[in-house]
Design a protein around this motif. Structure first.
Motif, PDB file in Angstrom:
ATOM      1  N   ALA A 139       0.825  -1.209   0.000  1.00 49.35           N
ATOM      2  CA  ALA A 139       0.000   0.000   0.000  1.00 49.35           C
ATOM      3  C   ALA A 139       0.861   1.262   0.000  1.00 49.35           C
ATOM      4  CB  ALA A 139      -0.930   0.001   1.206  1.00 49.35           C
ATOM      5  N   LEU A 140       1.877   1.299   0.829  1.00 49.53           N
ATOM      6  CA  LEU A 140       2.723   2.497   0.877  1.00 49.53           C
ATOM      7  C   LEU A 140       3.625   2.598  -0.342  1.00 49.53           C
ATOM      8  CD1 LEU A 140       3.500   2.824   4.658  1.00 49.53           C
ATOM      9  CD2 LEU A 140       2.391   4.480   3.199  1.00 49.53           C
ATOM     10  N   THR A 141       3.971   1.461  -0.941  1.00 43.96           N
ATOM     11  CA  THR A 141       4.760   1.495  -2.168  1.00 43.96           C
ATOM     12  C   THR A 141       3.925   2.051  -3.316  1.00 43.96           C
ATOM     13  OG1 THR A 141       6.024  -0.406  -1.389  1.00 43.96           O
ATOM     14  CG2 THR A 141       6.190   0.117  -3.713  1.00 43.96           C
ATOM     15  N   ILE A 142       2.622   1.741  -3.319  1.00 42.97           N
ATOM     16  CA  ILE A 142       1.715   2.300  -4.329  1.00 42.97           C
ATOM     17  C   ILE A 142       1.493   3.789  -4.069  1.00 42.97           C
ATOM     18  CG2 ILE A 142      -0.668   2.273  -5.186  1.00 42.97           C
ATOM     19  CD1 ILE A 142      -0.644  -0.775  -4.566  1.00 42.97           C
ATOM     20  N   ALA A 143       1.255   4.146  -2.807  1.00 38.54           N
ATOM     21  CA  ALA A 143       0.942   5.527  -2.453  1.00 38.54           C
ATOM     22  C   ALA A 143       2.144   6.457  -2.616  1.00 38.54           C
ATOM     23  CB  ALA A 143       0.433   5.597  -1.013  1.00 38.54           C
ATOM     24  N   LEU A 144       3.316   5.960  -2.287  1.00 40.64           N
ATOM     25  CA  LEU A 144       4.537   6.773  -2.363  1.00 40.64           C
ATOM     26  C   LEU A 144       5.593   6.032  -3.189  1.00 40.64           C
ATOM     27  CD1 LEU A 144       4.652   7.786   1.409  1.00 40.64           C
ATOM     28  CD2 LEU A 144       3.844   9.186  -0.485  1.00 40.64           C
ATOM     29  N   PRO A 145       5.416   5.966  -4.504  1.00 36.67           N
ATOM     30  CA  PRO A 145       6.369   5.228  -5.343  1.00 36.67           C
ATOM     31  C   PRO A 145       7.711   5.947  -5.451  1.00 36.67           C
ATOM     32  CG  PRO A 145       4.790   6.354  -6.721  1.00 36.67           C
ATOM     33  CD  PRO A 145       4.363   6.575  -5.292  1.00 36.67           C
ATOM     34  N   ASN A 146       8.677   5.271  -6.021  1.00 37.29           N
ATOM     35  CA  ASN A 146      10.012   5.854  -6.176  1.00 37.29           C
ATOM     36  C   ASN A 146       9.953   7.144  -6.993  1.00 37.29           C
ATOM     37  OD1 ASN A 146      10.883   3.633  -4.798  1.00 37.29           O
ATOM     38  ND2 ASN A 146      11.792   2.614  -6.561  1.00 37.29           N
ATOM     39  N   GLY A 147       9.091   7.177  -7.994  1.00 35.22           N
ATOM     40  CA  GLY A 147       8.958   8.378  -8.819  1.00 35.22           C
ATOM     41  C   GLY A 147       8.484   9.586  -8.034  1.00 35.22           C
ATOM     42  N   PHE A 148       7.688   9.348  -6.999  1.00 34.93           N
ATOM     43  CA  PHE A 148       7.223  10.445  -6.147  1.00 34.93           C
ATOM     44  C   PHE A 148       8.414  11.137  -5.483  1.00 34.93           C
ATOM     45  CE2 PHE A 148       6.163  11.746  -1.785  1.00 34.93           C
ATOM     46  CZ  PHE A 148       5.265  12.764  -2.061  1.00 34.93           C
ATOM     47  N   PHE A 149       9.341  10.352  -4.965  1.00 36.62           N
ATOM     48  CA  PHE A 149      10.509  10.938  -4.303  1.00 36.62           C
ATOM     49  C   PHE A 149      11.430  11.621  -5.313  1.00 36.62           C
ATOM     50  CE2 PHE A 149       9.301   7.467  -1.334  1.00 36.62           C
ATOM     51  CZ  PHE A 149       8.903   8.281  -0.299  1.00 36.62           C
ATOM     52  N   ALA A 150      11.523  11.050  -6.506  1.00 37.83           N
ATOM     53  CA  ALA A 150      12.333  11.687  -7.554  1.00 37.83           C
ATOM     54  C   ALA A 150      11.728  13.036  -7.943  1.00 37.83           C
ATOM     55  CB  ALA A 150      12.434  10.771  -8.762  1.00 37.83           C
ATOM     56  N   SER A 151      10.385  13.109  -7.989  1.00 35.09           N
ATOM     57  CA  SER A 151       9.737  14.370  -8.346  1.00 35.09           C
ATOM     58  C   SER A 151       9.932  15.441  -7.275  1.00 35.09           C
ATOM     59  CB  SER A 151       8.244  14.151  -8.593  1.00 35.09           C
ATOM     60  OG  SER A 151       7.565  13.913  -7.380  1.00 35.09           O
ATOM     61  N   LEU A 152      10.202  15.015  -6.049  1.00 37.85           N
ATOM     62  CA  LEU A 152      10.487  15.968  -4.972  1.00 37.85           C
ATOM     63  C   LEU A 152      11.926  16.450  -4.994  1.00 37.85           C
ATOM     64  CD1 LEU A 152       8.646  14.337  -1.929  1.00 37.85           C
ATOM     65  CD2 LEU A 152       7.902  16.267  -3.326  1.00 37.85           C
ATOM     66  N   GLY A 153      12.740  15.828  -5.844  1.00 41.14           N
ATOM     67  CA  GLY A 153      14.132  16.224  -5.962  1.00 41.14           C
ATOM     68  C   GLY A 153      15.080  15.416  -5.096  1.00 41.14           C
ATOM     69  N   LEU A 154      14.620  14.258  -4.606  1.00 46.45           N
ATOM     70  CA  LEU A 154      15.492  13.399  -3.806  1.00 46.45           C
ATOM     71  C   LEU A 154      16.564  12.814  -4.714  1.00 46.45           C
ATOM     72  CD1 LEU A 154      16.030  12.029  -1.046  1.00 46.45           C
ATOM     73  CD2 LEU A 154      14.642  10.139  -1.850  1.00 46.45           C
TER      74      LEU A 154
END
Length: 80
Positions: free
Chosen positions: A56-71
């Motif tokens: 569930a958390l992998t779907i809600a907060l995928p790797n691309g989400f963190f990349a879009s934040l500039g991580l």
């Protein structure tokens, strides 16, 4: 390996920030998690670290989400 740990830690922090079951359920649903999986995860007695690795958390907060934040990735990039 370190990148995976950092993303898991960030998912655990987000889970803690969502505080309680109803808010967690609403946040998971808002981020595209199915009703049954969101309900099961939001009502889970497991701790944040363990749930940070859940589907569930992998779907809600995928790797691309963190990349879009500039991580930025700490892994060394190899030339092709």
């Amino acid at each position: 390996m370190l990148d995976q740990w950092i993303r898991r830690r960030l998912r655990a922090v987000a889970w803690k920030q969502w505080k309680y079951g109803p808010a967690r359920f609403a946040e998971l649903r808002r981020r595209g998690v199915g009703r049954d999986l969101a309900a099961q995860t939001a009502g889970s007695p497991r701790g944040p670290w363990r749930l940070a690795n859940s589907p569930a958390l992998t779907i809600a907060l995928p790797n691309g989400f963190f990349a879009s934040l500039g991580l930025a990735s700490v892994a060394a990039r190899r030339p092709a």
